[in-house]
Design a protein around this motif. Sequence first.
Motif, short mmCIF file in Angstrom:
data_model
loop_
_atom_site.label_atom_id
_atom_site.label_comp_id
_atom_site.label_asym_id
_atom_site.label_seq_id
_atom_site.Cartn_x
_atom_site.Cartn_y
_atom_site.Cartn_z
N TRP A 25 0.80 -1.26 -0.18
CA TRP A 25 -0.15 -0.07 0.14
C TRP A 25 0.78 1.46 -0.34
O TRP A 25 0.71 2.05 -0.76
CB TRP A 25 -1.13 -0.05 1.14
CG TRP A 25 -1.62 -1.27 1.24
CD1 TRP A 25 -1.82 -2.03 1.99
CD2 TRP A 25 -2.98 -0.61 0.13
NE1 TRP A 25 -3.45 -3.46 1.77
CE2 TRP A 25 -3.98 -2.36 0.73
CE3 TRP A 25 -3.37 -0.14 -0.62
CZ2 TRP A 25 -4.76 -2.72 -0.48
CZ3 TRP A 25 -4.71 -1.04 -2.02
CH2 TRP A 25 -5.28 -2.15 -1.02
N CYS A 78 -6.21 1.02 12.57
CA CYS A 78 -5.95 1.74 11.41
C CYS A 78 -6.58 3.26 11.85
O CYS A 78 -8.02 3.30 12.74
CB CYS A 78 -6.75 1.89 10.31
SG CYS A 78 -5.61 0.43 9.40
N ARG A 80 -7.16 7.66 10.58
CA ARG A 80 -7.70 8.00 9.35
C ARG A 80 -7.90 10.07 9.62
O ARG A 80 -8.22 10.58 10.79
CB ARG A 80 -9.07 8.22 8.65
CG ARG A 80 -9.18 6.61 8.03
CD ARG A 80 -10.43 6.78 7.69
NE ARG A 80 -10.63 4.96 7.58
CZ ARG A 80 -11.27 4.84 6.49
NH1 ARG A 80 -12.32 5.79 5.57
NH2 ARG A 80 -11.68 3.77 6.23
N ILE A 85 -4.65 7.85 5.45
CA ILE A 85 -4.93 6.03 6.32
C ILE A 85 -3.74 6.48 7.51
O ILE A 85 -2.07 5.57 6.19
CB ILE A 85 -5.90 5.39 5.95
CG1 ILE A 85 -6.14 3.99 6.68
CG2 ILE A 85 -4.87 4.85 4.56
CD1 ILE A 85 -6.85 3.41 6.46
N TYR A 86 -3.29 5.51 8.31
CA TYR A 86 -2.73 5.77 9.00
C TYR A 86 -2.66 3.86 9.93
O TYR A 86 -3.67 3.69 10.39
CB TYR A 86 -1.81 6.31 9.61
CG TYR A 86 -2.77 7.17 10.65
CD1 TYR A 86 -2.67 6.68 11.63
CD2 TYR A 86 -3.29 8.26 10.29
CE1 TYR A 86 -3.75 7.36 12.93
CE2 TYR A 86 -4.68 8.94 10.91
CZ TYR A 86 -4.57 8.59 11.96
OH TYR A 86 -5.12 9.10 13.41
N HIS A 122 1.88 8.34 14.34
CA HIS A 122 1.06 7.42 13.09
C HIS A 122 2.27 6.61 12.32
O HIS A 122 3.34 7.39 12.14
CB HIS A 122 0.50 7.94 12.89
CG HIS A 122 0.81 9.19 11.71
ND1 HIS A 122 1.01 10.70 12.40
CD2 HIS A 122 0.78 9.50 11.03
CE1 HIS A 122 1.02 11.65 11.49
NE2 HIS A 122 0.86 10.73 10.40
N THR A 124 1.78 6.41 8.43
CA THR A 124 1.00 6.24 7.51
C THR A 124 1.03 5.23 5.87
O THR A 124 2.43 5.05 6.03
CB THR A 124 2.05 7.46 6.58
OG1 THR A 124 1.83 9.08 7.88
CG2 THR A 124 0.73 7.77 5.17
N ASP A 127 -1.43 8.09 1.46
CA ASP A 127 -1.77 9.93 1.57
C ASP A 127 -2.41 10.15 0.44
O ASP A 127 -2.12 9.35 -1.03
CB ASP A 127 -0.70 10.62 1.64
CG ASP A 127 0.47 10.54 0.89
OD1 ASP A 127 0.30 10.54 0.36
OD2 ASP A 127 1.65 11.60 1.33
N PRO A 131 -11.87 8.51 1.10
CA PRO A 131 -12.66 8.05 1.18
C PRO A 131 -12.17 5.94 1.20
O PRO A 131 -12.15 5.13 1.83
CB PRO A 131 -13.67 7.98 2.21
CG PRO A 131 -13.42 9.51 1.99
CD PRO A 131 -12.76 10.17 0.40
N GLN A 134 -8.94 3.92 1.54
CA GLN A 134 -9.91 3.78 2.85
C GLN A 134 -9.93 3.06 3.19
O GLN A 134 -8.92 2.22 4.31
CB GLN A 134 -9.30 5.55 3.59
CG GLN A 134 -8.38 6.62 3.11
CD GLN A 134 -8.80 7.72 4.44
OE1 GLN A 134 -8.69 7.62 5.04
NE2 GLN A 134 -8.97 8.42 3.51
N ASP A 135 -11.18 2.88 2.51
CA ASP A 135 -11.77 1.83 3.51
C ASP A 135 -11.51 0.47 3.31
O ASP A 135 -12.02 -0.52 3.55
CB ASP A 135 -13.23 1.58 2.79
CG ASP A 135 -14.23 3.11 3.66
OD1 ASP A 135 -14.35 3.40 4.87
OD2 ASP A 135 -15.42 3.53 2.75
N GLU A 138 -7.88 -0.23 4.96
CA GLU A 138 -8.38 -1.31 6.40
C GLU A 138 -8.82 -1.85 5.68
O GLU A 138 -8.37 -2.84 6.96
CB GLU A 138 -9.71 0.30 7.00
CG GLU A 138 -9.81 0.12 8.11
CD GLU A 138 -10.19 1.05 9.23
OE1 GLU A 138 -10.66 1.44 9.85
OE2 GLU A 138 -11.02 2.18 8.54
#
Length: 177
Positions: A25, A78, A80, A85-86, A122, A124, A127, A131, A134-135, A138
């Motif tokens: 990622w 995770c 955000r 997302i981190y 965090h 990372t 970046d 969303p 990110q979903d 995660e």
Amino acid sequence: MAEFAPGQTALVIHVPEAESVVGAWRRRFDSSAAHGVPAHVTVLYPFLDADRVDAGVVAALGELFAARAAFDARFPACGRFPDVIYLTPDPDAPFRELTEAVAARWPEAPPYGGQFEVILPHLTVADGVPPDIQDMIEAELSGRLPVVTRVRAVALETFDGALWKETASFPLGCPEV
């Protein structure tokens, strides 16, 4: 995506145990990975420009970090920020204390250039992602956490115009007995 300038420096904690979990990622969605930085938690970025990091600064960094004990950390979940997302460290206090100590010693180098009032340690993963990405990240990471590490050192990284390279490493003091 962040733009880096030649001669910028950063103080980071490498988390090699996270590479197998987040590396793919990060290579796709983290600008620092594209410039050679492994999975890490930032202690302070930007630090002093490379031309200001002389033997005195290196010695002071060595003393500052040697005065702090090595510690264990887990990355169980995770978190955000907008477009980021981190992984969240637990505990996060030792990371924050390292940042605060460096920033107190070099007030001319506030964390993230003073952009943020709160220090939120965090790691990372991605970046500049919306969303839905990110979903997806995660969901894929949820079954692979926690990442567990022993924090033993802080690295000084310097950007040469193409890549970030470790230019010094500062061991943390002896772990608690």
